[in-house]
Design a protein around this motif. Structure first.
Motif, short mmCIF file in Angstrom:
data_model
loop_
_atom_site.label_atom_id
_atom_site.label_comp_id
_atom_site.label_asym_id
_atom_site.label_seq_id
_atom_site.Cartn_x
_atom_site.Cartn_y
_atom_site.Cartn_z
N LEU A 43 22.01 35.39 -54.76
CA LEU A 43 22.64 35.87 -53.53
C LEU A 43 21.67 36.70 -52.70
O LEU A 43 21.61 36.58 -51.47
N LYS A 63 30.00 28.60 -44.53
CA LYS A 63 30.19 29.47 -45.70
C LYS A 63 31.38 30.39 -45.58
O LYS A 63 31.94 30.83 -46.57
N LEU A 66 32.27 33.53 -47.86
CA LEU A 66 31.26 33.59 -48.91
C LEU A 66 30.02 34.33 -48.46
O LEU A 66 29.19 34.73 -49.28
N TYR A 162 26.93 26.59 -52.59
CA TYR A 162 28.36 26.39 -52.86
C TYR A 162 28.60 26.13 -54.35
O TYR A 162 29.61 26.58 -54.91
N TRP A 165 28.87 29.43 -56.25
CA TRP A 165 30.15 30.13 -56.13
C TRP A 165 31.22 29.49 -57.00
O TRP A 165 32.02 30.19 -57.65
N ALA A 169 32.72 31.55 -60.24
CA ALA A 169 34.15 31.85 -60.32
C ALA A 169 34.72 31.41 -61.67
O ALA A 169 35.47 32.16 -62.32
#
Length: 420
Positions: A43, A63, A66, A162, A165, A169
């Motif tokens: 990140l 995004k 995000l 993507y 993420w 999660a």
């Protein structure tokens, strides 16, 4: 079907005596720490591209939330991106044996019947699919990017962003469910080497009811996994260093011998030939830098740039693939001085365009704080010699802590106060 030992749905099909909650818990806790560091450094690396500054920098325009954490990328310390991306790539490669061993240790769970005993169990199985699929996707695309093998469909940036993420999660959800049990398993079983009834009760789907004779202990297996990680570390980490250590980076595309010798003998990513840069368009008699700002437009030759006050800065080059150089000694015109030439006493953002005709970063935008830094240069020289064509002759941008792709080579135009 569950009792037919010829099928993977049967507990008896899986005969390894190594599988069990102790072995799985150790690997899981290592991955918990390592993947968390990978996610954070990833990140941070994404923020370094300043995607909120300009569409040309933003490779993930959809995004949405995000990008909630994005911040203006600093120029201090000047090695920030080099260290962050070096850790991200090297750690990612180093964790591959741990990830594969963890997946091997829990593979019987993928074949457990019935596939869903309840709604909660069904949701857990779905999260596992996202976790395993996401892990394989992220590690695979990351390794391919490091090797410059862009065989996957689409751009690496949105796929990896993507995917990270989605994977993280599922990883967090899995960690919340499993970490307390993993810690309990380690405390309770760390002194137990053989499979025990206690282990079978803790994770019956992992412990074989009819194990083969052991040929190696679980601690021995962990040492084997650790040795694999150490080998990958040793053959990757050297890409972030100059000198003899770079030659040990056998798995990195920039880990071979230095490209030539002399002042320009340091690593590059794209050559002038790859970028389609020809000698006639960079010839000193024909090339002009177009600088536009509040007071108008200037066309400056390389000779005119040399007549301006020149300054020096010692800065590295660092790229998303994880490779970097040590500090090189750059000399050229400060970006903030070029901004002042076209009417900007307070340096604004700048839009930089290259002679390069193709490629995602032939254009780049820099923030005002990057332009204002006295070490940010339009470099004409490196290590006491004019830039080589592959290093951006006749002029290139060099900015502290910026990713290599934002240090635009073969600069043709700079528009201050605009980022498009």
């Amino acid at each position: 079907m569950r009792d037919d030992t010829r099928l993977p749905t049967s507990p008896g099909f899986w005969r390894s005596p190594l599988r069990g909650p102790w072995f799985t818990s150790v690997l899981g806790l290592v991955l918990l720490a390592g993947i968390t560091v990978l996610f954070v450094t990833g990140l941070v690396s994404y923020a370094a591209y300043n995607p909120d500054l300009s569409p040309v920098n933003d490779k993930t325009p959809d995004k949405g939330i995000l990008g909630f954490y994005l911040f203006s990328w600093p120029t201090d310390p000047h090695w920030l991106y080099r260290v962050d991306q070096g850790v991200h790539v090297t750690l990612g490669v180093t964790l591959i044996p741990v990830l594969l061993a963890k997946l091997w240790s829990v593979v019987p769970r993928l074949f457990t019947l019935p596939p869903a005993r309840s709604l909660a169990h069904a949701l857990e199985r779905i999260s596992l699919l996202l976790l395993v699929g996401g892990a394989l996707f992220e590690f695979t695309t990351g390794v391919l990017n490091v090797q410059l093998d862009y065989v996957f469909p689409g751009s690496f940036y949105p796929l990896h962003f993507y995917g990270a993420w989605v994977f993280f999660a599922a990883f967090v959800a899995h960690a919340v469910l499993k970490v307390p049990a993993a810690v309990r398993n380690l405390r309770r079983l760390r002194a137990q080497e053989p499979v025990s009834s206690q282990e079978s009760a803790a994770a019956p789907e992992l412990v074989s009811p009819r194990p083969d004779p052991a040929t190696v202990s679980r601690r021995g297996a962990l040492w084997f996994v650790g040795g694999g990680s150490l080998l990958l570390f040793a053959t990757t980490a050297g890409q972030s260093f100059d000198g003899p250590l770079r030659r040990t980076a056998l798995l990195a595309p920039h880990g071979g011998p230095d490209p030539g010798s002399g002042p320009n003998g340091f690593q590059i990513n794209k050559t002038a030939a790859y970028a389609g840069i020809t000698a006639p368009e960079t010839d000193e008699d024909s090339w002009r830098l177009v600088v536009t700002g509040r007071s108008g437009t200037l066309r400056l030759s390389r000779a005119q740039l040399r007549e301006l006050p020149l300054h020096s800065a010692a800065l590295p080059i660092a790229c998303v693939e994880g490779w970097s150089t040590s500090d090189q000694w750059w000399r050229g015109v400060r970006l903030r001085d070029l901004a002042a030439l076209v009417g900007h006493d307070d340096p604004p953002d700048v839009f930089v365009e290259s002679l390069q005709r193709r490629g995602a970063f032939r254009h780049a935008a820099l923030r005002a704080n990057q332009v204002a830094d006295p070490r940010s240069l339009l470099a004409l020289y490196v290590n006491g010699e004019s830039l080589a064509p592959d290093h951006g002759y006749p002029a290139r941008v060099i900015v502290p802590a910026a990713p290599g792709v934002l240090n635009t080579k073969w600069v043709a135009r700079m528009t201050f106060g605009e980022t498009r």
